[in-house]
Design a protein around this motif. Structure first.
Motif, PDB file in Angstrom:
ATOM      1  N   LEU A 189       2.251  -6.821   0.458  1.00  0.00           N
ATOM      2  CA  LEU A 189       2.915  -6.100   1.538  1.00  0.00           C
ATOM      3  C   LEU A 189       4.251  -6.761   1.883  1.00  0.00           C
ATOM      4  O   LEU A 189       5.281  -6.087   2.033  1.00  0.00           O
ATOM      5  CB  LEU A 189       2.005  -6.065   2.761  1.00  0.00           C
ATOM      6  CG  LEU A 189       2.496  -5.308   3.996  1.00  0.00           C
ATOM      7  CD1 LEU A 189       2.676  -3.834   3.694  1.00  0.00           C
ATOM      8  CD2 LEU A 189       1.510  -5.496   5.154  1.00  0.00           C
ATOM      9  N   ALA A 190       4.245  -8.088   1.972  1.00  0.00           N
ATOM     10  CA  ALA A 190       5.482  -8.822   2.291  1.00  0.00           C
ATOM     11  C   ALA A 190       6.539  -8.632   1.204  1.00  0.00           C
ATOM     12  O   ALA A 190       7.731  -8.484   1.493  1.00  0.00           O
ATOM     13  CB  ALA A 190       5.169 -10.302   2.480  1.00  0.00           C
ATOM     14  N   GLU A 193       8.038  -5.078   1.396  1.00  0.00           N
ATOM     15  CA  GLU A 193       8.948  -4.966   2.535  1.00  0.00           C
ATOM     16  C   GLU A 193      10.335  -5.495   2.161  1.00  0.00           C
ATOM     17  O   GLU A 193      11.361  -4.926   2.560  1.00  0.00           O
ATOM     18  CB  GLU A 193       8.386  -5.714   3.741  1.00  0.00           C
ATOM     19  CG  GLU A 193       7.171  -5.031   4.373  1.00  0.00           C
ATOM     20  CD  GLU A 193       6.518  -5.870   5.458  1.00  0.00           C
ATOM     21  OE1 GLU A 193       5.741  -5.312   6.229  1.00  0.00           O
ATOM     22  OE2 GLU A 193       6.798  -7.097   5.515  1.00  0.00           O
ATOM     23  N   GLN A 194      10.364  -6.574   1.378  1.00  0.00           N
ATOM     24  CA  GLN A 194      11.643  -7.118   0.929  1.00  0.00           C
ATOM     25  C   GLN A 194      12.301  -6.183  -0.090  1.00  0.00           C
ATOM     26  O   GLN A 194      13.533  -6.008  -0.083  1.00  0.00           O
ATOM     27  CB  GLN A 194      11.441  -8.500   0.304  1.00  0.00           C
ATOM     28  CG  GLN A 194      10.955  -9.558   1.268  1.00  0.00           C
ATOM     29  CD  GLN A 194      11.959  -9.860   2.367  1.00  0.00           C
ATOM     30  OE1 GLN A 194      13.168  -9.800   2.150  1.00  0.00           O
ATOM     31  NE2 GLN A 194      11.468 -10.179   3.554  1.00  0.00           N
ATOM     32  N   GLU A 196      12.022  -2.951  -0.194  1.00  0.00           N
ATOM     33  CA  GLU A 196      12.577  -1.832   0.568  1.00  0.00           C
ATOM     34  C   GLU A 196      13.988  -2.167   1.070  1.00  0.00           C
ATOM     35  O   GLU A 196      14.907  -1.349   0.966  1.00  0.00           O
ATOM     36  CB  GLU A 196      11.682  -1.502   1.763  1.00  0.00           C
ATOM     37  CG  GLU A 196      10.439  -0.709   1.431  1.00  0.00           C
ATOM     38  CD  GLU A 196       9.728  -0.241   2.685  1.00  0.00           C
ATOM     39  OE1 GLU A 196       9.526   0.976   2.840  1.00  0.00           O
ATOM     40  OE2 GLU A 196       9.368  -1.113   3.513  1.00  0.00           O
ATOM     41  N   THR A 202      12.298   3.659   0.372  1.00  0.00           N
ATOM     42  CA  THR A 202      11.353   3.915   1.445  1.00  0.00           C
ATOM     43  C   THR A 202       9.972   4.047   0.833  1.00  0.00           C
ATOM     44  O   THR A 202       9.715   4.968   0.042  1.00  0.00           O
ATOM     45  CB  THR A 202      11.708   5.208   2.212  1.00  0.00           C
ATOM     46  OG1 THR A 202      13.047   5.117   2.698  1.00  0.00           O
ATOM     47  CG2 THR A 202      10.760   5.410   3.382  1.00  0.00           C
ATOM     48  N   LEU A 205       3.653   2.069   3.165  1.00  0.00           N
ATOM     49  CA  LEU A 205       2.842   0.852   3.027  1.00  0.00           C
ATOM     50  C   LEU A 205       1.574   0.897   3.873  1.00  0.00           C
ATOM     51  O   LEU A 205       0.906  -0.123   4.038  1.00  0.00           O
ATOM     52  CB  LEU A 205       3.684  -0.364   3.424  1.00  0.00           C
ATOM     53  CG  LEU A 205       4.963  -0.587   2.601  1.00  0.00           C
ATOM     54  CD1 LEU A 205       5.760  -1.751   3.167  1.00  0.00           C
ATOM     55  CD2 LEU A 205       4.622  -0.838   1.137  1.00  0.00           C
ATOM     56  N   GLY A 209      -1.262  -1.961   4.015  1.00  0.00           N
ATOM     57  CA  GLY A 209      -1.455  -2.684   5.268  1.00  0.00           C
ATOM     58  C   GLY A 209      -2.911  -2.716   5.682  1.00  0.00           C
ATOM     59  O   GLY A 209      -3.409  -3.732   6.186  1.00  0.00           O
TER      60      GLY A 209
END
Length: 287
Positions: A189-190, A193-194, A196, A202, A205, A209
């Motif tokens: 997930l981390a 996010e980076q 994105e 887009t 997630l 999550g």
């Protein structure tokens, strides 16, 4: 183009989980390029799984190293390069990726990876940023000076792309070493996010999550039932917080009077930790 190769830089299977999520969100996409795995894969070192059914072999899971064309939730197209890290012919592999980059006019290559670190799962996932062009960096690195580390095909790819005039950057998630052998979707997930932010994509997630929360709850239940392992995690928390305070104040990262476990103590406790997560126990621990 997003890149995540299975193998060396994939603690907690963070990259593999992230790739599966992208492929699922993009309805798998169409394969636009493949690599000849027979020239790149060491079958005896990493034997592909297959099934033996009663009296015959079937369902051979052949390794595949492919590039897929996907679209994010807003319809923006991007490529995903995923599969096992090549065991041989790294330079030829880099040249093959260069051909894909130039044929499809790829503007940016974004790599994902993860490494085991002595950090607690109760703190934010730290990310190491790297790039072959300093202007691409989206965060600062905590590392000072030079580190000599084992190389990887993915790291070499970033170097070669820079030499050929193609922008590439990447993110490495720091995974708590005591869960590095388990699926750890929080790190995936981390990383996404980076991705994105860097690639201006887009990505939905939500499902990832949920998986991350379930794993965290599973680890929390086990720690609540095993105080000795909880003590080791608490010591890692003290170490993490001491480093964070030192960085904020600009002082030395060597914290004083912090009780830390020995390497032997950490090894013993986390062998028990992993065993407890792999099977149910009488205290209601997760399987």
């Amino acid at each position: 183009m997003v890149v995540a190769l299975d193998g060396f830089l994939d603690a907690g299977n963070a990259g593999a989980i992230a790739c599966r999520h992208l492929a699922a969100e993009g309805a798998d996409g169409v394969v636009v390029a493949t690599f000849d795995v027979d020239q790149l894969h060491d079958y005896r070192a990493r034997r592909p799984p297959m099934s033996f059914v009663r009296d015959h072999y079937e369902a051979y899971d052949a390794p595949r190293l492919v590039v897929r064309l996907l679209r994010d939730t807003g319809g923006t197209p991007y490529l995903l390069l995923h599969g096992p890290e090549p065991d041989t012919r790294w330079e030829a592999f880099c040249r093959g990726v260069r051909e894909v980059v130039e044929r499809f006019s790829v503007a940016l290559v974004v790599g994902m990876g993860s490494v085991p670190m002595a950090v607690p799962h109760t703190r934010p996932i730290a990310i190491t940023h790297h790039a072959n062009n300093v202007e691409l960096l989206t965060g600062t690195s905590p590392w000072q000076g030079e580190l000599r580390i084992p190389s990887s095909a993915q790291a070499l790819l970033e170097v070669r792309l820079g030499e050929w005039g193609h922008d590439a950057l990447g993110f490495v998630a720091h995974v708590p070493h005591y869960v590095a052998q388990l699926d750890y979707p929080r790190a995936s997930l981390a990383l996404l996010e980076q991705v994105e932010l860097a690639a201006r994509l887009t990505i939905d997630l939500t499902e990832l999550g949920t998986l991350a929360e379930e794993r965290e709850e599973e680890i929390g239940r086990y720690l609540a039932a095993n105080s000795e392992v909880g003590d080791v995690v608490a010591a890692l928390e003290q170490q993490y917080d001491a480093f964070a305070r030192a960085e904020e104040s600009g002082s030395s990262l060597l914290a004083e009077d912090q009780p830390l476990p020995t390497g032997e103590e950490i090894g013993q406790q986390f062998e028990q930790f992993l065993a407890g997560l792999e099977r149910p126990d009488e205290t209601g621990g997760a399987g």
